[in-house]
Design a protein around this motif. Structure first.
Motif, short mmCIF file in Angstrom:
data_model
loop_
_atom_site.label_atom_id
_atom_site.label_comp_id
_atom_site.label_asym_id
_atom_site.label_seq_id
_atom_site.Cartn_x
_atom_site.Cartn_y
_atom_site.Cartn_z
N MET A 183 -37.64 71.49 70.04
CA MET A 183 -38.93 71.59 69.38
C MET A 183 -38.75 72.21 67.99
N THR A 184 -39.54 71.70 67.07
CA THR A 184 -39.51 72.22 65.70
C THR A 184 -40.92 72.40 65.19
N LEU A 185 -41.05 73.21 64.10
CA LEU A 185 -42.34 73.46 63.46
C LEU A 185 -42.40 72.73 62.14
N SER A 186 -43.52 72.07 61.88
CA SER A 186 -43.68 71.42 60.58
C SER A 186 -44.49 72.30 59.63
N SER A 187 -44.92 73.48 60.10
CA SER A 187 -45.65 74.42 59.25
C SER A 187 -45.28 75.85 59.65
N HIS A 240 -33.80 63.39 73.55
CA HIS A 240 -32.50 62.90 73.12
C HIS A 240 -32.23 61.49 73.61
N GLY A 241 -33.29 60.80 74.03
CA GLY A 241 -33.12 59.45 74.51
C GLY A 241 -32.93 58.45 73.40
N SER A 242 -32.75 57.20 73.82
CA SER A 242 -32.57 56.12 72.86
C SER A 242 -33.40 54.94 73.35
N PRO A 243 -34.47 54.55 72.70
CA PRO A 243 -34.89 55.17 71.42
C PRO A 243 -35.44 56.58 71.65
N GLN A 244 -35.46 57.35 70.62
CA GLN A 244 -35.87 58.75 70.68
C GLN A 244 -37.38 58.84 70.79
N GLY A 245 -37.86 59.70 71.70
CA GLY A 245 -39.29 59.90 71.88
C GLY A 245 -39.76 61.20 71.25
N THR A 246 -40.99 61.20 70.72
CA THR A 246 -41.54 62.40 70.09
C THR A 246 -42.97 62.62 70.53
N ASN A 247 -43.41 63.90 70.39
CA ASN A 247 -44.79 64.25 70.66
C ASN A 247 -45.17 65.43 69.75
N ILE A 248 -46.45 65.49 69.38
CA ILE A 248 -46.91 66.53 68.46
C ILE A 248 -48.10 67.24 69.09
N THR A 249 -48.14 68.57 68.94
CA THR A 249 -49.27 69.37 69.41
C THR A 249 -49.52 70.50 68.43
N THR A 250 -50.67 71.16 68.59
CA THR A 250 -51.04 72.26 67.71
C THR A 250 -51.15 73.56 68.51
N VAL A 251 -50.62 74.61 67.99
CA VAL A 251 -50.68 75.93 68.63
C VAL A 251 -51.33 76.89 67.64
#
Length: 578
Positions: A1-5, A41-52
């Motif tokens: 997980m990473t933060l974009s802000s 880490h799958g292929s294709p790579q999956g992503t999800n975004i949420t707000t905390v």
């Protein structure tokens, strides 16, 4: 997980724990909305975004702050009413919740006034019947928050009970003030102090400067200071307007005029350049103006009083005391090379400064120098050099430039007494109408053939008792040649004595009258003399010999003494005389 802000403030651990990596302050920002991105880490790579959302809770890290350090009020006893609100205290707290709730109190209870713990109102609780004279009530108020642990602030409360009413105004003690300060004093130098009166000990005064804010300042005590060193030459008088403002509501104001005179402090002169340079030839004429040094005095109107002088004694040049003009005295006696001198400019208060003067002396290839002796004192000849050159030009039809002037005994002109021996040697060169140097042999022939004409012209300058003689030798001057000349003259003198005895014997035997005829040429010792020469103009000449170089003298000012061969002279810090 990473933060974009806010990634500089928060971060995630591998197990998904959110960490604060910087210190958080609720008073700066109380809520952070973080955008979290989850990537597999799958292929294709999956992503999800949420707000905390992260909300920062408050801690009691700020104390209350009163709106003023001092609260004051003047009350006329006869007009006072019980329950009247005299003052209202006010404090603020940056914290939140109970940490920001403030209660007011006095550090000591008073029988005359009361303080409302919630509103901060100070009300009168006494009819003041016991007050028979002006009385100043001084209290300390405290503002305390409800945090744990609690924090607080204090302020001074001044209530002035007056028996009779007075005018509520502010006025300066003096309608105007006059101060003096020396120039060049350091920054923050105290100039003076003003004071305004309010008529009440509970009313305070603040001061404001309305003019020359970039040069002066005034503090809460009325002290005026200079913001920078002052210069009398820049501005001698500074007229300031100072305003006094009292603490009443609404405030009263008053103004006064402050005159500040900047007093002069003597400052050393300043040269226009740190170094002056010049180039001259060894046959540069006597008193040829080579370069002019110039200094100015920062003190008003005193630059004209500067006196110039040389720090080192030298026979090469001299400086004119009142102008700074440098003249050549004797370039032939020093040989070629670089010579460094120092010129001093001194003001009338004996403060001085110096500058460096560099001379490059070059040997001249011209040996067409002719020496003429006159039966006149050297100080007289020196003053009449322009007239001598003019007379010789009329008699010979050639332009003459005097190079050196020396006494018979070889002592420098500036060190001898005015009644010195009446014989002077002049060395000079002659030039034709094209500016080419005429050979010495030709000049001597003209001197011989025009002897009567020259004598008549020189008599106009020195009088009818004038006598002159063309001497043997050139104008070159060196120590070795002088020593050889002295030895040679000594030998010749001994031989002459012996010869004189023989001639006398023959004379007696033959009983014949012999006339001793002087030749028009005689050896002389030029090497042991210190020469002083003078000229005020520039000129240009070249030798008639094919191998000789053209020689040109350049000056820094327009000449007056040799106008017939002058070129326009230009002023500068570095010139050359070629």
């Amino acid at each position: 997980m990473t933060l974009s802000s806010y990634s500089n403030i928060f971060s995630f651990k591998d197990d998904g724990t959110l960490l604060a990596i910087e210190e958080l302050d609720r008073e700066t920002q109380d809520v952070y909305d973080l955008v979290v991105v989850a990537v597999d880490h799958g292929s294709p790579q999956g992503t999800n975004i949420t707000t905390v959302r992260v909300s920062i809770t408050d801690v009691n890290d700020n104390a209350p702050v009163f709106s003023s350090d001092t609260y004051s009020k003047s009350v006329v006893v006869k007009d006072a009413k019980v329950g009247e609100v005299l003052l209202t205290l006010s404090a603020t707290d940056k914290d939140a919740g109970s940490n920001a709730i403030i209660s007011y109190s006095f550090s000591e209870a008073s029988s005359m006034v009361a303080l409302d713990a919630e509103t901060g109102d100070i009300t009168l609780t006494s009819d003041l019947s016991e007050v028979i004279e002006d009385t100043l009530l001084t209290l300390t108020a405290t503002a305390t928050d409800h945090g744990a642990p609690a924090k607080s602030d204090e302020a001074e409360v001044l209530i002035y009970f007056q028996i009779s009413s007075i005018s509520e105004s502010v006025a300066f003690e003096n309608s105007s003030y006059n101060f003096k300060v020396k120039e060049n004093e350091p920054e923050a130098t105290i100039v003076g102090k003003v004071k305004a009166l309010t008529g009440s000990p509970v009313v305070t005064v603040s001061y404001n400067i309305k003019t020359h804010e970039d040069v002066f300042s005034v503090d809460e005590e009325g002290t005026i200071k200079a913001l920078r060193p002052l210069d009398k030459e820049e501005e001698e008088w500074n007229i300031l307007t100072i305003e006094a403002i009292d603490s009443r509501t609404p405030p009263n104001t008053a103004e006064t005029t402050v005159s500040v005179q900047v007093e002069n402090v003597n400052e050393a002169p300043v040269f226009d350049a740190e170094m002056y340079k010049a180039e001259i030839f060894s046959i540069t004429p006597y008193k040829f103006p080579v370069v002019k040094v110039q200094a100015s005095d920062p003190d008003v109107g005193e630059s004209s009083d500067l006196v110039y002088s040389l720090l080192e004694p030298t026979s090469l040049v001299e400086v004119e005391a009142n102008t700074g003009q440098i003249y050549v005295l004797d370039a032939s006696s020093v040989g070629n090379g670089l010579f460094t001198l120092h010129v001093k400019a001194t003001d009338k208060h004996e403060l001085f400064t110096t500058t460096k003067l560099e001379f490059t002396v070059k040997e001249s290839e011209s040996d067409n120098i002719v020496v003429l002796s006159l039966n006149q004192p050297v100080f007289t000849v020196e003053k009449k050099i322009p007239e001598i050159e003019d007379s010789m030009k009329k008699a010979l039809g050639l332009t003459v430039k005097v190079l050196t002037v020396r006494a018979q005994d070889g002592i420098e002109m500036r060190t001898i007494l005015r009644e010195s021996t009446a014989k002077t040697y002049i060395s000079f060169i002659a030039m034709d109408s094209s500016g080419a140097v005429v050979e010495a042999t030709e000049v001597k022939e003209k001197l011989q053939s025009n002897q009567n004409t020259l004598k008549a012209e020189l008599e106009k300058v020195f009088g009818s008792d004038l006598e002159f003689k063309v001497e043997d030798g050139s104008g070159n001057n060196s120590e070795d040649s002088s020593q050889v000349a002295v030895i040679a003259l000594g030998v010749l003198l001994a031989v002459s004595i012996v010869g004189l005895i023989i001639v006398t014997t023959v004379f007696l035997v033959r009983n014949k009258k012999m006339k001793y005829v002087d030749t028009d040429k005689e050896s002389f010792n030029i090497g042991r003399t210190n020469i002083r020469s003078s000229i005020d103009s520039s000129f240009q000449f070249s030798s008639k010999k094919e191998e000789a170089k053209e020689v040109e003298f350049s000056n820094t000012r327009e000449s007056e003494r040799y106008s017939e061969n002058n070129t326009d002279l230009k002023t500068g810090n570095s010139i050359s005389a070629f």
